[in-house]
Design a protein around this motif. Structure first.
Motif, PDB file in Angstrom:
ATOM      1  N   GLY A  62       0.810  -1.212   0.000  1.00 50.02           N
ATOM      2  CA  GLY A  62       0.000   0.000   0.000  1.00 50.02           C
ATOM      3  C   GLY A  62       0.842   1.259   0.000  1.00 50.02           C
ATOM      4  O   GLY A  62       2.079   1.197  -0.028  1.00 50.02           O
ATOM      5  N   TYR A  73       3.532   3.702  -4.197  1.00 45.08           N
ATOM      6  CA  TYR A  73       3.153   2.447  -3.540  1.00 45.08           C
ATOM      7  C   TYR A  73       4.401   1.693  -3.080  1.00 45.08           C
ATOM      8  O   TYR A  73       5.510   1.989  -3.527  1.00 45.08           O
ATOM      9  CB  TYR A  73       2.375   1.556  -4.514  1.00 45.08           C
ATOM     10  CG  TYR A  73       1.170   2.211  -5.109  1.00 45.08           C
ATOM     11  CD1 TYR A  73       0.047   2.471  -4.330  1.00 45.08           C
ATOM     12  CD2 TYR A  73       1.150   2.590  -6.451  1.00 45.08           C
ATOM     13  CE1 TYR A  73      -1.070   3.083  -4.869  1.00 45.08           C
ATOM     14  CE2 TYR A  73       0.038   3.194  -7.001  1.00 45.08           C
ATOM     15  CZ  TYR A  73      -1.064   3.440  -6.217  1.00 45.08           C
ATOM     16  OH  TYR A  73      -2.164   4.048  -6.757  1.00 45.08           O
ATOM     17  N   ASN A  94      -3.592  -6.217   1.624  1.00 44.54           N
ATOM     18  CA  ASN A  94      -3.684  -4.934   0.930  1.00 44.54           C
ATOM     19  C   ASN A  94      -4.233  -3.885   1.882  1.00 44.54           C
ATOM     20  O   ASN A  94      -5.386  -3.944   2.294  1.00 44.54           O
ATOM     21  CB  ASN A  94      -4.593  -5.099  -0.294  1.00 44.54           C
ATOM     22  CG  ASN A  94      -4.683  -3.823  -1.109  1.00 44.54           C
ATOM     23  OD1 ASN A  94      -4.147  -2.783  -0.728  1.00 44.54           O
ATOM     24  ND2 ASN A  94      -5.377  -3.905  -2.239  1.00 44.54           N
ATOM     25  N   ASP A  96      -4.410  -0.659   1.120  1.00 44.23           N
ATOM     26  CA  ASP A  96      -4.959   0.470   0.359  1.00 44.23           C
ATOM     27  C   ASP A  96      -6.429   0.222   0.056  1.00 44.23           C
ATOM     28  O   ASP A  96      -6.945  -0.859   0.317  1.00 44.23           O
ATOM     29  CB  ASP A  96      -4.204   0.616  -0.973  1.00 44.23           C
ATOM     30  CG  ASP A  96      -2.958   1.483  -0.824  1.00 44.23           C
ATOM     31  OD1 ASP A  96      -2.795   2.107   0.236  1.00 44.23           O
ATOM     32  OD2 ASP A  96      -2.162   1.524  -1.781  1.00 44.23           O
ATOM     33  N   ARG A  99      -7.052  -2.001  -5.616  1.00 43.28           N
ATOM     34  CA  ARG A  99      -6.536  -3.369  -5.600  1.00 43.28           C
ATOM     35  C   ARG A  99      -5.040  -3.408  -5.936  1.00 43.28           C
ATOM     36  O   ARG A  99      -4.521  -2.519  -6.615  1.00 43.28           O
ATOM     37  CB  ARG A  99      -7.357  -4.273  -6.531  1.00 43.28           C
ATOM     38  CG  ARG A  99      -7.201  -4.024  -7.983  1.00 43.28           C
ATOM     39  CD  ARG A  99      -8.329  -4.685  -8.770  1.00 43.28           C
ATOM     40  NE  ARG A  99      -8.383  -4.108 -10.092  1.00 43.28           N
ATOM     41  CZ  ARG A  99      -7.914  -4.725 -11.193  1.00 43.28           C
ATOM     42  NH1 ARG A  99      -7.416  -5.934 -11.122  1.00 43.28           N
ATOM     43  NH2 ARG A  99      -7.973  -4.112 -12.358  1.00 43.28           N
ATOM     44  N   HIS A 100      -4.377  -4.427  -5.410  1.00 43.37           N
ATOM     45  CA  HIS A 100      -2.954  -4.613  -5.675  1.00 43.37           C
ATOM     46  C   HIS A 100      -2.682  -6.079  -5.970  1.00 43.37           C
ATOM     47  O   HIS A 100      -3.426  -6.961  -5.535  1.00 43.37           O
ATOM     48  CB  HIS A 100      -2.107  -4.192  -4.481  1.00 43.37           C
ATOM     49  CG  HIS A 100      -1.977  -2.712  -4.319  1.00 43.37           C
ATOM     50  ND1 HIS A 100      -1.470  -1.892  -5.297  1.00 43.37           N
ATOM     51  CD2 HIS A 100      -2.292  -1.897  -3.274  1.00 43.37           C
ATOM     52  CE1 HIS A 100      -1.465  -0.639  -4.868  1.00 43.37           C
ATOM     53  NE2 HIS A 100      -1.967  -0.608  -3.653  1.00 43.37           N
ATOM     54  N   GLU A 120      -3.970 -11.478  -6.146  1.00 46.75           N
ATOM     55  CA  GLU A 120      -4.528 -10.127  -6.236  1.00 46.75           C
ATOM     56  C   GLU A 120      -5.481  -9.932  -5.078  1.00 46.75           C
ATOM     57  O   GLU A 120      -6.345 -10.778  -4.833  1.00 46.75           O
ATOM     58  CB  GLU A 120      -5.280  -9.944  -7.560  1.00 46.75           C
ATOM     59  CG  GLU A 120      -5.895  -8.558  -7.675  1.00 46.75           C
ATOM     60  CD  GLU A 120      -6.584  -8.333  -9.014  1.00 46.75           C
ATOM     61  OE1 GLU A 120      -5.960  -8.589 -10.053  1.00 46.75           O
ATOM     62  OE2 GLU A 120      -7.749  -7.908  -9.003  1.00 46.75           O
ATOM     63  N   CYS A 144       3.446  -5.625  -9.242  1.00 48.80           N
ATOM     64  CA  CYS A 144       2.009  -5.432  -9.339  1.00 48.80           C
ATOM     65  C   CYS A 144       1.763  -4.948 -10.759  1.00 48.80           C
ATOM     66  O   CYS A 144       2.385  -3.997 -11.211  1.00 48.80           O
ATOM     67  CB  CYS A 144       1.534  -4.390  -8.327  1.00 48.80           C
ATOM     68  SG  CYS A 144      -0.218  -3.993  -8.515  1.00 48.80           S
TER      69      CYS A 144
END
Ligand SMILES: [Cu+2]
Length: 209
Positions: A62, A73, A94, A96, A99-100, A120, A144
């Motif tokens: 994040g 990030y 994650n 944040d 999405r990552h 993911e 990512c």
């Protein structure tokens, strides 16, 4: 009407099967929390005789982990080190709201379609997946794949055994080395390139005097 419903019931399973077959090529598990692609908990790579060790790794991602200038990030760790033939279970958390992903590239194609293992996690979600690394000593790219996320800090490396040399641009490891896109990938070619350039400039300078 009844006929139409019966026909629908008979037609639906093949359509659903075709779709899941398409997904099964990538061995994909999709939930609202995210995606686990090409998970492999028990099939050994061809060059391994047994699982050497089990690793459980937690990676937090994040904005909070972007602790290098110019980065948006980051990951709680940009490098993962494991033994050849080890089984690696990764939990991606994650932090944040976007999405990552945590993707590893270059794994053997016969075991991992498109040569990758992929996690993911949707915003605020956690996903866990497992894969087994081959025996070869090597560095694999982790990143990512969401647009601009790698360039903005989500780049790392998986080092198996002694590895095969640091990848460029990995935060806290090789990020001091800023690489222009047109330069070759390996460090040694850049050293050779810089040396030749220095010679050429010196020659020009000396010959003009
Ligand atoms: Cu990302």
């Amino acid at each position: 009407m009844r006929g139409a419903i019966i026909a629908l019931i008979f037609l639906m399973p093949p359509a659903a099967a075709a779709q899941s077959e398409e997904h099964s090529k990538h061995n994909m598990a999709i939930t609202p929390a995210g995606v686990v692609m090409n998970e492999n908990t028990d099939v050994l790579p061809r060059d391994c005789e047994a699982i050497s060790r089990d690793h459980e790794i937690t990676i937090r991602v994040g904005r909070k982990y972007a602790n290098e200038p110019g980065m948006t990030y980051g990951m709680s760790q940009h490098e993962v080190r494991v033994e050849p033939c080890s089984r690696v279970s990764v939990t991606l958390i994650n932090e944040d709201d976007v999405r990552h992903q945590w993707m590893v590239h270059g794994l053997p194609n016969y075991l991992y379609p498109a040569a990758m293992f992929h996690l993911e996690a949707s915003g605020g979600q956690t996903r866990t997946g497992t894969f087994i690394v081959p025996a070869q000593h090597r560095n694999y790219l982790i990143h990512c794949d969401i647009a601009q996320h790698m360039e903005k800090g989500m780049r790392g490396q998986l080092v198996v055994g002694k590895g095969s040399g640091d990848l460029w641009g990995v935060a806290h490891i090789s990020s001091n080395f800023l690489r222009a896109g047109y330069l070759p990938e390996s460090r040694s070619s850049i050293v050779v390139f810089a040396t030749l350039l220095a010679f050429a400039l010196t020659y020009l300078f000396v010959s003009r005097r």
